[in-house]
Write an enzyme that holds these catalytic residues in place. Sequence first.
Site, PDB file in Angstrom:
ATOM      1  N   SER A   1      12.090  28.555 -31.286  1.00 40.51           N
ATOM      2  CA  SER A   1      10.682  28.820 -30.995  1.00 40.51           C
ATOM      3  C   SER A   1      10.438  29.964 -30.021  1.00 40.51           C
ATOM      4  CB  SER A   1      10.015  27.549 -30.470  1.00 40.51           C
ATOM      5  OG  SER A   1      10.689  27.068 -29.336  1.00 40.51           O
TER       6      SER A   1
ATOM      7  N   LYS B   1       1.986  24.336 -37.048  1.00 40.53           N
ATOM      8  CA  LYS B   1       2.279  25.779 -37.223  1.00 40.53           C
ATOM      9  C   LYS B   1       1.682  26.223 -38.570  1.00 40.53           C
ATOM     10  CE  LYS B   1       5.243  24.576 -33.889  1.00 40.53           C
ATOM     11  NZ  LYS B   1       4.743  24.446 -32.546  1.00 40.53           N
TER      12      LYS B   1
ATOM     13  N   HIS C   1       9.170  25.790 -37.119  1.00 43.14           N
ATOM     14  CA  HIS C   1       8.754  27.186 -37.283  1.00 43.14           C
ATOM     15  C   HIS C   1       9.251  27.797 -38.592  1.00 43.14           C
ATOM     16  CE1 HIS C   1       6.987  27.715 -33.292  1.00 43.14           C
ATOM     17  NE2 HIS C   1       7.941  26.895 -32.885  1.00 43.14           N
TER      18      HIS C   1
HETATM   19  C1  LIG Z   1      10.815  23.690 -32.650  1.00 39.00           C
HETATM   20  C2  LIG Z   1       9.680  22.773 -32.335  1.00 39.00           C
HETATM   21  N1  LIG Z   1       9.832  21.464 -32.557  1.00 39.00           N
HETATM   22  C3  LIG Z   1       8.842  20.596 -32.296  1.00 39.00           C
HETATM   23  C4  LIG Z   1       7.641  21.006 -31.767  1.00 39.00           C
HETATM   24  C5  LIG Z   1       6.574  20.009 -31.442  1.00 39.00           C
HETATM   25  O1  LIG Z   1       5.599  20.058 -32.414  1.00 39.00           O
HETATM   26  P1  LIG Z   1       4.126  19.520 -32.175  1.00 39.00           P
HETATM   27  O2  LIG Z   1       3.320  20.661 -31.675  1.00 39.00           O
HETATM   28  O3  LIG Z   1       3.706  19.081 -33.532  1.00 39.00           O
HETATM   29  O4  LIG Z   1       4.198  18.387 -31.223  1.00 39.00           O
HETATM   30  C6  LIG Z   1       7.430  22.373 -31.536  1.00 39.00           C
HETATM   31  C7  LIG Z   1       6.147  22.828 -30.988  1.00 39.00           C
HETATM   32  O5  LIG Z   1       5.977  23.852 -30.427  1.00 39.00           O
HETATM   33  C8  LIG Z   1       8.481  23.275 -31.810  1.00 39.00           C
HETATM   34  O6  LIG Z   1       8.336  24.578 -31.574  1.00 39.00           O
END
Ligand SMILES: Cc1ncc(COP(=O)(O)O)c(C=O)c1O
Length: 443
Positions: free
Chosen positions: A184, A243, A212
């Site tokens: 991310s 996303k 992502h």
């Molecule tokens: C790689 C990754 N996993 C999980 C999440 C968590 O997702 P959520 O925003 O749906 O809680 C994010 C959020 O930024 C993320 O970038």
Amino acid sequence: MARDLFKKCRDYSDSADARAQGFYPYFRCIEQSYGNHVVCGGEEKIMIGSNNYLGLAQDPRVVEAACEATRQFGAGCTGSRLLNGTISLHNELEEALAAFLGRESALLFSTGFFANQGALAALTEADDVILCDRENHASIIEGCQVAPARLVPYRHNSVDALRNRLKRIPEESGRLIIMDGVFSMSGDMADLPPMVKAAKEYDAIMYVDEAHSLGVVGPQGRGVVHQYGLNDDVEIVMGTFSKSFGSMGGFISGSHEMIEFVKHKARCFIFTASLAPAVVGGVLKALEIMQSEPERIEMLWRNTRMMHEGFKSIGFKIGSTQSPIVPILIGSEAKAFAFAQRLFEEGVFAIPAIYPAVRYGEAIVRTSFMSTHTEDDLDKVLDIFAKIARELGTFDDPVYTESGRRRNVFDFALPQRGGVEEVRVDSGNSSRNGSELHAAVSR
Ligand SMILES: Cc1ncc(COP(=O)(O)O)c(C=O)c1O
């Protein structure tokens, strides 16, 4: 006398200090959103700080599907999935996701964060080990904290480091290897094939977080696992709707029996209200559009290539990104804040990321691009970045000139604002000061 729990709140001044200097970049209020553009303080800004990769958050068909679901089921489900909170749209979305990804079953969670936390906590036991890439998302690290298993971090995207760790795990311990599909912050992609090979050799479960990568990578946006043709070799695929799907919520997918177990054991699935009808209705429509309009993904990649090339040709360092996430390396935290502030003033919305979201001394302005950005938007963004970099002397900094001081001392003066960033030293030696582990744990 009992410790005063609020003392730390009274002492906390980081945000007030940043505001006083005019550099506070967080909680910016958006008054209206058109996806690629937003309105803040009555002024239009080009949005390059969102994960709305396919522009679906504002697609009229998605919005209408969300409204229709609300009309049919109400504003909320007012209860847990386990009890009164399951509506037909939840089941429909789980089936659609499983079919899209070629998995037996899927299970929705109220956020992607909960999906990681719930699955890791439910599936591991005290003597098990979770092998975790050091650049994994904070929700994975939090999940590891809540899970009974031991967290073993390994060097980012390094199969050698992973193998080294695997070698040392007691034979009887269960092993789960977890990584982001697309990371991310750096935007680079998991080096999945050798990781899967190592997992097989050491009898480990593979878990890939495609937050992502869904809607971005792989055939019809099916993610990194499909991109590499490894769907049969990865036991758990997780994703979020926050996303490309333009909404919120998350899911895990895998075998029937694994899903059946997690849905009866994961506390953050059971003890929380289910996703609102509007969310599920909107995500179902977004999933349909993702599959029927592949040109969106093509446009996203056209824009992504343009920005990779554009930033590099100006002289910016963008690391090893392989995705629409493009980290602009700044180095100094104060400069990254100053940079983001100047961007905002010039009409561009982007957010800086500092330690522990990135390694200490490697602050970035994190940018991310959408299929709905126009060429004109992107040209403007590049011009504004170039102008601000010249103004702040970005390219003269040690982190750019690689004069040997990188990751040691950062003591830049802030041009025009008069502040001087505190001098800090990062030895970069995790065994001595634990900073790397702390970074991994806090990320
Ligand atoms: C790689 C990754 N996993 C999980 C999440 C968590 O997702 P959520 O925003 O749906 O809680 C994010 C959020 O930024 C993320 O970038």
